[in-house]
Design an enzyme around this catalytic site. Structure first.
Site, PDB file in Angstrom:
ATOM      1  N   ASP A 414       6.410  63.719  42.706  1.00  0.00           N
ATOM      2  CA  ASP A 414       5.144  63.837  41.998  1.00  0.00           C
ATOM      3  C   ASP A 414       4.104  64.589  42.833  1.00  0.00           C
ATOM      4  O   ASP A 414       3.419  65.490  42.344  1.00  0.00           O
ATOM      5  CB  ASP A 414       4.627  62.445  41.629  1.00  0.00           C
ATOM      6  CG  ASP A 414       3.861  62.435  40.311  1.00  0.00           C
ATOM      7  OD1 ASP A 414       3.833  63.466  39.628  1.00  0.00           O
ATOM      8  OD2 ASP A 414       3.287  61.383  39.974  1.00  0.00           O
ATOM      9  N   ASP A 415       3.963  64.216  44.101  1.00  0.00           N
ATOM     10  CA  ASP A 415       3.016  64.918  44.968  1.00  0.00           C
ATOM     11  C   ASP A 415       3.436  66.364  45.174  1.00  0.00           C
ATOM     12  O   ASP A 415       2.587  67.266  45.189  1.00  0.00           O
ATOM     13  CB  ASP A 415       2.904  64.200  46.316  1.00  0.00           C
ATOM     14  CG  ASP A 415       1.966  63.017  46.248  1.00  0.00           C
ATOM     15  OD1 ASP A 415       0.751  63.224  46.387  1.00  0.00           O
ATOM     16  OD2 ASP A 415       2.434  61.895  46.033  1.00  0.00           O
TER      17      ASP A 415
END
Length: 687
Positions: A414-415
């Protein structure tokens, strides 16, 4: 084949009957210019001199309670620190005497037990009215017997519960080879960092003496802990649950009889694992429970406070504290990479509306210096060493990003997707370095796609359901399956880099999302509360990758969002929807969730409906001092177990929504494309 265009056009949306005309409105639209300027100024003030943003992460009172427990476990507790932590716990108690996972939530037995015990350790007398109330609520909820495994293990540290009756967690589990059906890497990364040090603790089974008179016996329905039987009543003997429970009880008996022939070897390997994973990290896993367990495990292994590992771990643990005059609250971790990527992305969206400033290298719009600094900082945080993910994904070079300042063993999808999405919108001075960073990050991210077409958080194909039956899986976080919200964000990033729906990874992801859609049109949100979050980022991903957003399934999702708008023009959803899905999309309006709802319907081309305009006006009516304030929790740690309030969510998400609305209002249209120089960077590399 070139992907289809990603900008909205002047076409009717047949399922809603709404006609969207670029720059043309059927009613006067709200003027958002002033609100945007104030929000940008507020966000800019919070950027650090190094370029990063990091808002406070707020959680429940278990963190302060655990901190008091740790202080007393290690001996010679800091009286002033304990007093301030106890004050924070008192402030979070409800009028009914309970503690909850989130504001407005139901009383939680684990929080009540931990908070009660922590206050007793802090010197609060048993007959204090707050504790009398808490005791009544705890007994009504089933007492200590109803607590989860981790709560009961923490009580064992002070002899308040028997080590014989907690789930067995022998360190020998670390000796299982990676090719075994069940091994350490088949559980989620966050559970791994919690359980490995806990297995060390279990082997030593420490028991400290609590202060005189401090006891949890008033919170037991019966006197003392009771052993569970070998077989589960009412459960078929041949079920996985029965077999695992029987194995657990057998291991517990072997532990009591000290029949542990591989213990020395297991402890040596667990200790080395722990020391290795402290390297390149702001504490084990850079998250609170793992760090606390690591501190106690190091203490059990004989490390004292002057030793480098324990000194470092303690320093990182207490760095999570926020001290005020009369209280101290603990954060579960720091979120600088996440906050910086989102803040930069939202600010860059508004930058496109400003007059162009030619740069020395190009006549195109230049990136403002603060955003360049943020992008440079993000590039500097790229993880270039292998972590746990390599066990299941060995054929790719490292290149992801983590959530925290430093957590080299655990970059996450996600990051990484959010950083790449942000870098697609900005231009640093060193474009060669930026391209190399983005190329490496994209290659790593694509390699992490699961076999079902979705993307996980940390580990590839981490989805063996049998592990949800182990006794210490009651924290509801043993696995790391594909998540719709993460998959949507990856698609949004791929679209920004010029990839389209025929790109093989995107094709598989789209099919995954189609399968995951709920019957009413929404998607479950794993990392944000909840269906509003999931639906927003799936729709943004589908729009970015080039899906025709007039498709029935996307319009169904937009209609679902519009149907749940509150009378004040905003949207909201309580964490209750994780427990009761029928409550999805229902709750008091919040700034973050209103932004997600608007961004979701904007993705389908709806800027002109009454719902869209009312949503924008909600922001204009509720902005104060350039920002918005959400009193409730909209972030998710572990569904049903742990929730978060990201203090910057109520600023940069509304900023992004208003910026996209203003682009449309200004006649520019909304495009998900990044800058031209970053288009299809992997294809160019292969060519």
């Amino acid at each position: 084949m070139n992907p289809p265009p990603n900008s909205y056009t002047d076409q009717p949306l047949s399922s809603s009957g709404i006609t969207h005309r670029r720059g043309g409105f059927e009613a006067a639209p709200p003027d958002v210019t002033g609100a945007l300027a104030a929000a940008l100024e507020s966000l800019a003030k919070q950027q650090s001199s190094e370029g990063w943003w990091c808002g406070e992460l707020e959680a429940d009172s278990s963190l302060e309670a655990d901190a008091i427990i740790l202080e007393h476990y290690l001996g010679t507790p800091d009286a002033e620190r304990v007093r301030k932590l106890a004050n924070c716990i008192r402030e979070e108690q409800t009028a009914e005497g309970a503690w909850c996972l989130y504001p407005g939530g139901q009383p939680n037995i684990n929080l009540i037990i931990k908070s009660y015990f922590a206050l007793r350790l802090a010197g609060v007398p048993e007959n204090d009215p707050a504790l009398v109330q808490a005791r009544k609520v705890a007994l009504d909820l089933g007492g200590v017997e109803a607590a989860n495994s981790f709560t009961r293990i923490y009580l064992c540290f002070f002899g308040q519960y028997s080590w014989n009756y907690v789930p067995a967690l022998p360190p020998e589990v670390i000796l299982l080879p990676n090719f075994a059906y069940i091994n350490l890497h088949e559980i989620s990364s966050w559970s791994r960092t919690i359980l490995v040090p806990l297995s060390i603790i279990y082997s030593f089974q420490p028991k400290k003496k609590p202060p005189a008179g401090v006891s949890l016996q008033p919170l037991f329905l019966e006197q003392g802990a009771k052993p569970s039987t070998l077989f589960l009543p009412g459960e078929p003997l041949h079920s996985w649950k029965s077999l695992i429970h029987a194995a657990d009880r057998t291991l517990s008996v072997l532990e009591q009889k000290k029949w542990t022939p591989l213990r020395r070897k297991a402890l040596q390997k667990a200790e080395q694992w722990l020391l290795d994973h402290l390297q390149g990290s702001d504490g084990l896993g850079a998250i609170y429970p793992a760090m606390m367990n690591a501190i106690i495990a190091l203490d059990c292994l004989g490390y004292d406070r002057r030793s480098d590992p324990l000194r470092h771990e303690l320093a990182e643990f207490w760095r999570l504290g926020i001290t005020e005059k009369n209280s101290m609250r603990m954060q579960p971790c720091f979120s600088p990479v996440w906050d910086t990527a989102l803040a930069t992305f939202a600010t860059a969206a508004d930058n496109d509306l400003q007059p162009a400033t030619p740069s020395a290298a190009s006549s195109a719009r230049s990136t403002p210096a603060p955003l360049q600094k943020a992008a440079d900082w993000l590039i500097s945080r790229q993880v270039l060493r292998s972590g746990d993910w390599v066990v299941k994904n060995p054929a790719v070079a490292p290149g992801g990003w983590c959530f925290e300042f430093a957590n080299d063993h655990y970059p996450d999808v996600d990051d990484t997707a959010m950083v790449l999405l942000t870098l697609s919108r900005v231009r640093t001075q060193d474009t060669i370095r930026q391209q190399q960073s983005m190329r490496r990050g994209l290659a790593w991210l694509l390699s992490m796609q699961n076999s079902d077409g979705g993307w996980p958080s940390f580990d590839k194909d981490n989805n063996k359901q049998v592990l949800t039956q182990v006794p210490y899986a009651d924290h509801n976080a043993m696995l790391d399956p594909s998540a719709a919200d993460i998959t949507g964000r990856v698609l949004e990033m791929l679209g920004a880099l010029g990839y389209g729906p025929v790109f093989p990874a995107a094709e598989r992801a789209i099919q995954f999302l189609r399968r995951e859609q709920e019957s009413d049109g929404c998607w479950y949100g794993r990392w944000g509360v909840n269906y509003i979050y999931g639906t927003c980022f799936v729709l943004r991903g589908l729009a970015s990758i080039g899906i025709d957003m007039r498709e029935g399934y996307t319009m169904l999702a937009a209609e679902w969002i519009r149907s749940l708008q509150n009378p004040d023009g905003g949207w909201g959803e309580s964490c209750d929807s994780y427990h009761r899905p029928e409550l999805r999309g229902l709750g008091p309006s919040t700034a973050a969730q209103t932004a997600w709802a608007l961004l979701g319907i904007f993705a389908t081309g709806d800027f002109n409906s009454e719902s869209a305009r009312r949503g924008v006006r909600y922001f204009l009516n509720t902005q104060k001092n350039g920002t918005w304030e959400d009193s409730t929790f909209t972030g998710t740690g572990f569904p049903k177990v742990f929730y978060l309030k990201y203090h910057l969510y109520s600023l940069y998400f509304p900023l992004l929504a208003l910026s996209e609305y203003r682009r449309h209002q200004s006649g520019l249209g909304v495009s998900y494309r990044g800058l031209p120089e970053w288009q299809r960077i992997l294809d160019r590399d292969r060519g």
